[in-house]
Design an enzyme around this catalytic site. Structure first.
Site, mmCIF file in Angstrom:
data_model
loop_
_atom_site.group_PDB
_atom_site.id
_atom_site.type_symbol
_atom_site.label_atom_id
_atom_site.label_comp_id
_atom_site.label_asym_id
_atom_site.label_seq_id
_atom_site.Cartn_x
_atom_site.Cartn_y
_atom_site.Cartn_z
ATOM 1 N N SER A 93 12.672 -25.406 5.951
ATOM 2 C CA SER A 93 12.147 -24.042 5.880
ATOM 3 C C SER A 93 10.801 -23.939 5.162
ATOM 4 O O SER A 93 9.830 -24.550 5.591
ATOM 5 C CB SER A 93 13.220 -23.184 5.203
ATOM 6 O OG SER A 93 12.855 -21.858 5.168
ATOM 7 N N ALA A 132 14.799 -9.519 0.217
ATOM 8 C CA ALA A 132 13.446 -9.051 -0.078
ATOM 9 C C ALA A 132 12.404 -10.027 0.457
ATOM 10 O O ALA A 132 11.319 -9.639 0.889
ATOM 11 C CB ALA A 132 13.281 -8.869 -1.582
ATOM 12 N N ARG A 154 16.722 -18.337 -11.969
ATOM 13 C CA ARG A 154 15.721 -17.327 -11.627
ATOM 14 C C ARG A 154 15.937 -16.074 -12.470
ATOM 15 O O ARG A 154 17.080 -15.651 -12.667
ATOM 16 C CB ARG A 154 15.838 -16.925 -10.154
ATOM 17 C CG ARG A 154 15.495 -18.023 -9.189
ATOM 18 C CD ARG A 154 15.261 -17.459 -7.795
ATOM 19 N NE ARG A 154 15.444 -18.489 -6.783
ATOM 20 C CZ ARG A 154 14.552 -19.440 -6.510
ATOM 21 N NH1 ARG A 154 13.414 -19.497 -7.171
ATOM 22 N NH2 ARG A 154 14.798 -20.342 -5.580
HETATM 23 C C1 LIG Z 1 15.050 -15.125 -4.828
HETATM 24 C C2 LIG Z 1 15.004 -15.798 -3.509
HETATM 25 O O1 LIG Z 1 14.086 -15.556 -2.735
HETATM 26 N N1 LIG Z 1 16.007 -16.657 -3.229
HETATM 27 C C3 LIG Z 1 16.064 -17.390 -1.954
HETATM 28 C C4 LIG Z 1 16.458 -18.831 -2.204
HETATM 29 O O2 LIG Z 1 17.739 -18.842 -2.813
HETATM 30 P P1 LIG Z 1 18.002 -19.228 -4.334
HETATM 31 O O3 LIG Z 1 19.498 -19.382 -4.405
HETATM 32 O O4 LIG Z 1 17.473 -18.101 -5.129
HETATM 33 O O5 LIG Z 1 17.229 -20.489 -4.614
HETATM 34 O O6 LIG Z 1 16.535 -19.525 -0.968
HETATM 35 C C5 LIG Z 1 17.546 -19.005 -0.083
HETATM 36 C C6 LIG Z 1 17.582 -19.884 1.143
HETATM 37 O O7 LIG Z 1 16.402 -19.857 1.852
HETATM 38 C C7 LIG Z 1 17.242 -17.540 0.245
HETATM 39 O O8 LIG Z 1 18.274 -17.053 1.046
HETATM 40 C C8 LIG Z 1 17.101 -16.742 -1.053
HETATM 41 O O9 LIG Z 1 16.701 -15.441 -0.778
HETATM 42 MG MG LIG Z 2 13.360 -20.361 6.648
#
Ligand SMILES: CC(=O)N[C@H]1[C@@H](OP(=O)(O)O)O[C@H](CO)[C@@H](O)[C@@H]1O
Ligand SMILES: [Mg+2]
Length: 539
Positions: free
Chosen positions: A64, A378, A511
């Site tokens: 991604s 978001a 985060r």
């Molecule tokens: C704050 C943020 O943007 N977190 C992202 C990120 O997840 P985290 O668990 O926060 O690393 O990666 C995910 C997968 O792509 C996405 O679904 C999510 O929205």
């Molecule tokens: Mg993606």
């Protein structure tokens, strides 16, 4: 088969000392330590397909928005959903077995636990993004699939949502729920035609510049454009950052993640004030819009904005069609949604808002419970799903006047235009264009619907992020003890304050999100909470 499995696994030995986790977005890490994982994922995919009586399972090789040297893999369920949680755990365990014999033993254990007939057919669809490591990793998956005796369809390069689309089409072919033709051409024809119908002869104002993050979305968008109505009649699209010849440029200084994180346009952007732009991420399942206002200030229209725009439009169409009593729309968000967006949906659009933990699968599950579920993270990841009953109601409804007929026809086209299997940046971008065209809105008018609360997202490195445990859709910490109380104290000191901390599912970090009435207060709050997290994480 047993010997073939052991041999395939031994051909791609696991590096020592690494622990792999099937996280929010599958396995994702540096590409050079993924070979062993990919072979084993091939085995799990075959088992999953057999456990579902030979339904097609998807394997997408992508990382991604991560840097070019990373890669990853995710499994896709028959209707295009994310892998079931129980199987995420099996995948993690399988990825961490030490050698061929252990893998084989575990393979047989899974088969007996789930009563899987190992001679039954297994069908698996594979595709990859444009990363340099993709070809090698595809070979590793193929070795696993071959050893497990699976039938394989390799679609080559696809966006993640295209792969989800193929999986759903293959599994519904010839049924009353047939989703489409399982080919790239089928995808472009379906979405291209729906775009034309949904526009109803209306045209969005000005052109749209699409930044493709130098990823697989670029060539696929160029192809899709051939199936859209001519630009003189509908939409003029400028494709930028679509260089896939240089995979080292993927997501570098461009793409949805760059734009959302840095809150600015890619440095290469040449658009002027008022020009409408959007950015995809590396596998084209995320999109954010933006523009420069008349004062040349960058303005972001992120996933929250897409959700509110689309929910308000679908709400209007449902009402105009005369279906407001039978179809209820809801919006699903995560804690990262801006407080102003939540308030706008609840108080202005008067729609229900659900909040789920981070990760598309959680949003998707919550949205499945609604008649029409609009869900977006978001960061621009999301889609709209319609329940079976709603689809039926919309299909059978007899309009009582031309106004109702028109709205009904728009609704039907939107159902086709929205990728029901997963969030799809290309389909989402076209949907936004349709809504803007119908509302005769510029991006400025879209932006003026509400004012975002200033916010700040920070990343804190701690020695063990697993001690950070949450409740209430990740909005409150239950561990480490006492930390939530300290955060509450800081939040209470600022106006319209809100802040939370949670362990990332994709990175080794915690985060911290904070928002408040002013930028200074939001930044201050984020910094203070980050400091508290750091202290708690080091004691
Ligand atoms: C704050 C943020 O943007 N977190 C992202 C990120 O997840 P985290 O668990 O926060 O690393 O990666 C995910 C997968 O792509 C996405 O679904 C999510 O929205
Ligand atoms: Mg993606």
């Amino acid at each position: 088969m047993s010997k073939a499995i052991v041999d395939a696994v031994q051909k791609h030995p696991a590096p020592e000392g690494l622990k792999y986790i099937y996280g929010t977005a599958g396995f994702r890490t540096k590409a050079d330590v993924l070979d062993s994982v990919l072979t084993r994922v091939g085995l799990v995919a075959a088992l999953r397909s057999r456990s579902l009586k030979g339904k097609w399972i998807g394997v997408m090789i992508t990382a991604s928005h991560n840097p070019p040297e990373d890669n990853g893999v995710k499994l896709v369920e028959p209707l295009g959903n994310m892998l079931q949680e129980e199987w995420e755990v099996l995948s993690t365990d399988m990825a961490n077995k030490a050698n061929g014999d252990e893998v084989l033993q575990y393979y047989n254990e899974i088969a007996s636990k789930y009563k899987i007939d190992l001679d039954a057919p297994a069908r698996v669809v594979v595709a990859r993004d444009t990363r340099a490591s993709g070809a090698r990793l595809l070979g590793c998956v193929q070795d696993g699939l071959k050893a497990a005796g699976a039938e394989v369809k390799d679609y080559g390069f696809l966006t993640t949502p295209q792969l989800h689309y193929m999986v759903r089409c293959l599994n519904t072919e010839g049924t009353k729920d047939a989703y489409g033709t399982p080919s790239e051409k089928g995808y472009y024809e379906k979405f291209g035609a729906a775009f034309k119908t949904a526009l109803k002869g209306k045209r969005p104002q000005g052109s749209l510049t699409i930044d493709c993050a130098n990823g697989v979305g670029g060539p696929k968008l160029v192809e899709l454009i051939k199936y859209l109505p001519p630009k003189e009649e509908a939409l003029e699209i400028h494709v930028v950052n679509d260089n896939v010849i240089k995979p080292e440029s993927l997501n570098v200084d461009c793409g949805a993640d760059f734009v959302k994180t840095n809150q600015r346009a890619p440095p290469s952007s040449k658009t002027g004030p008022g020009d409408r732009c959007c950015s995809l991420d590396g596998d084209a399942d995320r999109v954010v819009f933006y523009f420069k206002d008349q004062a040349n200030v960058f303005r972001l229209l992120d996933g929250d904005r897409i959700a509110t725009l689309v929910a308000s439009f679908l709400g209007d169409q449902v009402r105009l069609a005369g279906l407001a009593d039978s179809i209820k729309i809801g919006v699903v968000q995560t804690a990262y949604a801006n407080g102003a967006a939540t308030q706008y949906v609840e108080q202005h659009l008067k729609l229900k808002v659900d909040c789920t933990p981070t990760g598309v699968k959680h949003l998707h599950h919550a949205a499945e419970k609604l008649d029409i579920g609009v869900y977006f993270e978001a960061n621009g990841h999301g889609t709209v799903i319609f329940s079976a009953d709603t689809l039926d109601t919309i299909a059978k409804y007899e309009p009582k006047n031309p106004g109702q007929a028109e709205a009904l026809s728009v609704l039907r086209a939107c159902i086709d235009l929205i990728n029901q299997s997963v969030g799809d940046a290309l389909s989402d971008a076209l949907l936004v264009e349709v809504v803007l065209a119908h509302k005769s809105w510029t991006t400025q008018e879209w932006l003026s619907t509400y004012t975002d609360l200033p916010n700040r997202l920070l990343k804190v490195l701690v020695s063990d992020r697993t001690i950070f445990k949450t409740t209430d859709a990740e909005r409150r910490l239950t561990s480490p003890e006492g930390l939530q109380k300290q955060i509450d104290v800081e939040v209470s000191k600022v106006r319209q304050g809100r802040s939370f901390a949670r362990a990332s599912g994709t990175e080794d970090a915690v985060r911290v999100y904070a928002e408040a009435a002013t930028k200074a207060e939001a930044e201050d709050l984020a910094r203070k909470v980050a400091e508290l997290v750091k202290q708690a994480g080091s004691s």
